[in-house]
Scaffold this motif. Structure first.
Motif, PDB file in Angstrom:
ATOM      1  N   THR A 266       0.808  -1.219   0.000  1.00 19.98           N
ATOM      2  CA  THR A 266       0.000   0.000   0.000  1.00 19.98           C
ATOM      3  C   THR A 266       0.837   1.262   0.000  1.00 19.98           C
ATOM      4  O   THR A 266       0.380   2.308  -0.465  1.00 19.98           O
ATOM      5  N   GLY A 267       2.046   1.218   0.526  1.00 19.90           N
ATOM      6  CA  GLY A 267       2.781   2.429   0.821  1.00 19.90           C
ATOM      7  C   GLY A 267       2.340   2.991   2.159  1.00 19.90           C
ATOM      8  O   GLY A 267       1.654   2.314   2.934  1.00 19.90           O
ATOM      9  N   VAL A 268       2.726   4.228   2.452  1.00 13.14           N
ATOM     10  CA  VAL A 268       2.399   4.839   3.740  1.00 13.14           C
ATOM     11  C   VAL A 268       0.900   5.132   3.799  1.00 13.14           C
ATOM     12  O   VAL A 268       0.358   5.827   2.948  1.00 13.14           O
ATOM     13  N   LEU A 269       0.239   4.590   4.834  1.00 14.63           N
ATOM     14  CA  LEU A 269      -1.195   4.766   5.034  1.00 14.63           C
ATOM     15  C   LEU A 269      -1.529   5.884   6.010  1.00 14.63           C
ATOM     16  O   LEU A 269      -2.563   6.540   5.888  1.00 14.63           O
ATOM     17  N   ALA A 270      -0.672   6.051   7.008  1.00 15.00           N
ATOM     18  CA  ALA A 270      -0.984   6.975   8.096  1.00 15.00           C
ATOM     19  C   ALA A 270       0.307   7.400   8.770  1.00 15.00           C
ATOM     20  O   ALA A 270       1.310   6.684   8.722  1.00 15.00           O
ATOM     21  N   MET A 271       0.270   8.562   9.434  1.00 10.49           N
ATOM     22  CA  MET A 271       1.480   9.134  10.029  1.00 10.49           C
ATOM     23  C   MET A 271       1.105   9.956  11.255  1.00 10.49           C
ATOM     24  O   MET A 271       0.055  10.606  11.284  1.00 10.49           O
ATOM     25  N   SER A 272       1.976   9.933  12.245  1.00 15.68           N
ATOM     26  CA  SER A 272       1.747  10.740  13.440  1.00 15.68           C
ATOM     27  C   SER A 272       1.634  12.216  13.089  1.00 15.68           C
ATOM     28  O   SER A 272       2.379  12.725  12.244  1.00 15.68           O
ATOM     29  N   HIS A 273       0.698  12.880  13.768  1.00 18.98           N
ATOM     30  CA  HIS A 273       0.498  14.314  13.545  1.00 18.98           C
ATOM     31  C   HIS A 273       0.495  15.029  14.889  1.00 18.98           C
ATOM     32  O   HIS A 273      -0.393  14.808  15.709  1.00 18.98           O
TER      33      HIS A 273
END
Length: 436
Positions: A266-273
């Protein structure tokens, strides 16, 4: 100079797309606006699937699927797309060999799985990764130290040497210092420490277990990292991060720990914000449906040769900002859906999420890694890696005391410990949670 040239030529389109995507997120759309966009994009993707992808035409007939959806939660009516299906119907999916390029998983929990890959998809993955990193003040071309692996993918002989040289040149252009995450012996950790100390990177990224071991090595030996006045984020990838991992890493590197969640397919789905445990979904590229048990299903919304529709990625999450199953953020990534350990209790067999014993044991002085061997439903053997010889009786007593706070009926005789010199790894070089 090379980095500037790359930005103005080869990567110019990527940077334009990244700037546009950053502006889209900073505009702060409402949930309704987000979900309307997701519906429009999915309906476009699904129309492509039915027109161009033979597998999905069959999938629609077999399951009586609609031609369009009205809301993201309608995707729950689509059958889960399982890896077993992708493997069993590989000939149909790859159109009897006409599709030759693919993503592949490492097969750490079973047979490797292949996914068709089309031109331009890697560009989209790059844009998504740097959108998430932008939230932590990390930009493309910023100096980055990377604790990673995949040297086995280069192959052998002259082709392998050429592939390795191309990787080194690409890393140099992107200002990446790549350190070997496969070898985390004491001498290698010291070399990694020296390499990191010599640089003043904006980010440190790598497998969670590798970054944790480097941090523990630095702390245990009282080593100085020097002036790291540019370090904005320590990016943890590919493996679950416990609270103990995060606390140690932030204490040693004096920078926020950032969760970068995704997969090879999928690649990057989500990241800390803004904070570690606020992991935002990249909602214009994915619909992430979280079920009541935390199981995550992913639908891709960007142009792909083979889109993933209600794909059972195999992970469980603790969702936040969720409505009717559609999660726009996660508090935690809990790991594989099969990552359950079993121990004995007065009531029979007790099922535990593996993250709990990992969290407990990594808070014990000296322990840097934990793996499990489920010998029987009521017999768990825990392998611990440490930077010093351990008194396993004391480790056991500590573990039973801590676990017993939440599970007072625990049978301590059902758990045994062994200290190992080095943990087993998957073929992709990641930490393997379970050993046979």
């Amino acid at each position: 100079m090379l980095s500037l040239l790359l930005r103005r030529t080869v990567l110019a389109d990527r940077h334009r797309r990244l700037d546009s995507k950053i502006a889209q997120y900073e505009a702060g759309p409402s949930r309704k606006e987000i979900e309307d966009l997701q519906v429009r994009r999915f309906n476009d993707v699904w129309a492509y699937c039915l027109a161009e992808v033979p597998f999905y035409r069959s999938w629609q007939r077999e399951h009586g699927l609609p031609a369009r959806i009205d809301r993201p939660s309608d995707l729950r009516d689509f059958p889960p797309l399982e890896k077993e299906t992708l493997i069993a119907r590989s000939a149909e999916i790859f159109q009897d060999g006409r599709i030759t390029d693919f993503y592949t998983t490492g097969g750490s929990t079973g047979q490797p799985t292949r996914y068709p890959r089309g031109p331009g998809e890697l560009d989209e993955g790059w844009v998504n990764a740097y959108l998430g990193r932008h939230w932590s003040g990390v930009a493309p071309m910023d100096p980055n130290v990377l604790l990673w692996g995949h040297s086995h993918l280069f192959g052998s002989g002259w082709r392998g040497r050429v592939a390795h040289l191309k990787r080194r040149l690409a890393d140099g252009g992107m200002r990446i210092t790549r350190l070997n995450a496969y070898d985390l012996s004491e001498p290698s950790l010291h070399r990694h420490y020296l390499a990191f100390r010599r640089r003043n990177p904006v980010s440190l990224a790598g497998y969670t277990s590798a970054v944790f071991k480097l941090a523990r090595y630095v702390e245990r030996n009282g080593l100085e990292l020097g002036d790291k006045n540019r370090l904005r984020a320590v990016i943890l990838c590919a493996e679950t991060a416990s609270d103990a991992d995060i606390a140690l890493i932030e204490r040693v590197f004096r920078a926020p720990a950032v969760i970068e969640y995704g997969s090879a397919e999928t690649g990057v789905l989500a990241m800390s914000h803004q904070r570690t445990r606020n992991v935002r979904v990249l909602w214009d590229s994915y619909v992430c449906l979280a079920h009541d048990d935390g199981e995550l299903h992913v639908t891709t919304l960007t142009p792909r040769l083979f889109p993933l529709v209600n794909y059972a990625i195999g992970d469980r999450v603790e969702a936040s900002d969720i409505r009717d199953g559609n999660a726009l953020a996660f508090r935690a990534i809990l790991g594989r859906r099969q990552d359950i350990v079993q121990v004995g209790s007065a009531q029979g067999v007790l099922d535990l999420s593996a993250i709990l014993p990992v969290h407990i044991l990594k808070s014990y002085p000296g322990i840097v890694g934990v793996q499990f061997r489920q010998e029987r439903p009521d017999a768990l053997r825990i392998h611990v890696e440490a930077d010093r010889p351990l008194d396993l009786d004391d480790v056991g007593a500590f573990f039973v005391q801590e676990l017993g706070r939440d599970h007072p009926d625990l049978d301590p005789r059902s758990i045994t410990f062994a200290q190992v010199d080095q943990q087993a790894k998957t073929r992709a070089g990641k930490h393997s949670l379970f050993v046979s």
